[in-house]
Design an enzyme around this catalytic site. Sequence first.
Site, PDB file in Angstrom:
ATOM      1  N   ILE A 242       0.870  -1.177   0.000  1.00 56.72           N
ATOM      2  CA  ILE A 242       0.000   0.000   0.000  1.00 56.72           C
ATOM      3  C   ILE A 242       0.905   1.225   0.000  1.00 56.72           C
ATOM      4  CG2 ILE A 242      -1.781   1.277   1.252  1.00 56.72           C
ATOM      5  CD1 ILE A 242      -2.675  -1.411   2.438  1.00 56.72           C
ATOM      6  N   ASP A 251       5.114  -0.935  15.791  1.00 56.20           N
ATOM      7  CA  ASP A 251       4.646  -0.994  17.177  1.00 56.20           C
ATOM      8  C   ASP A 251       3.340  -1.784  17.278  1.00 56.20           C
ATOM      9  OD1 ASP A 251       6.777   0.775  17.821  1.00 56.20           O
ATOM     10  OD2 ASP A 251       5.536   2.466  17.204  1.00 56.20           O
TER      11      ASP A 251
END
Length: 333
Positions: A242, A251
């Site tokens: 993307i 994270d």
Amino acid sequence: MTMNDKQSTRVTEVGTRSRVLSIQSHVVHGYVGNKAAVFPLQLLGFDVDIINSVQFSNHTGHPHGWDGDVLDGDQLASLLSGLRRNSLLDNVGHLLTGYIGSASFLRAVLDVLRMCRREDDEQECRRRQHVRYVCDPVLGDNGKFYVSSDLVPIYKNEVLPLADVVTPNQFELEQLTGLSIGNLNDVKVACAALHDLGPGLVLVTSLTFADCESLTVIASRRKRRSDGTDEDEMWRIDTPIIEGHFTGTGDVCAALLLAWTAIHPHDLSLALEKVTGTMHLIIRRTAELSQHCAAGDVLSGSNAVASRELKLIQSKEFIEHPPADMFKAKRLS
């Protein structure tokens, strides 16, 4: 089965020692560090105790800088002293760490781990269930360091021998192993090198190869056979790329891996499929909403950066109910 029944089953699967101690950065605005990791963990049934290694106004990718404070090793030790004095570390089952900017703080985190595992008390250490350490070794990306390169030998020689899970990206994998990663065989050799350092589970969160137009995610687990020899289990998933630059993805990914490998401890392929499917949908929704914000308007500076902050709240459904059949893991070994 109702939604409440599913949630109850998930909590049972996670078990009673589902508390996570997460030591990462914090931002007032946006979703990186603890702001990115804690919400998914809580949605998936984990209590999270939070220590913010830094507290910044925003992440460091904004064009006009940031303001805030950095926690030092002595302050971390003070926080842990209070937790231990009140027996609030006794039911910690997982330690999760992310961005750590200094050698002194990194070593202080290892003191936290030893404290959670009660390594100072041999009888207590044997009695307690093992505290699993999930380490996201945030060093940099795309050929650039975010932190001092002096942290690399500390991760290799001091941190990874104590870690159960490590989640490097391609750049970090190269730095931690000293190997150049250009193809799948290089990844296999590098993952084996990380296993040799200590972690039983390695997730390489993002790989790109010259002959492949997709993003590759690799999970490798080393298990000990009954005869004392090692067996490496490796899985691969390829996802569409993307376009865009999105902060905090590593994270979120580390948090999701912690959760789903705890819920499905004996099914690495299923855990990988859930992590990868969730991540793809979060990034896709972020990209879609970012494009919607920009439609008919030219965003520049901080507005453009802010529009690409991860849309975690808008992705709640994907986190709670991951599309396990969106990507199928392929066994490599």
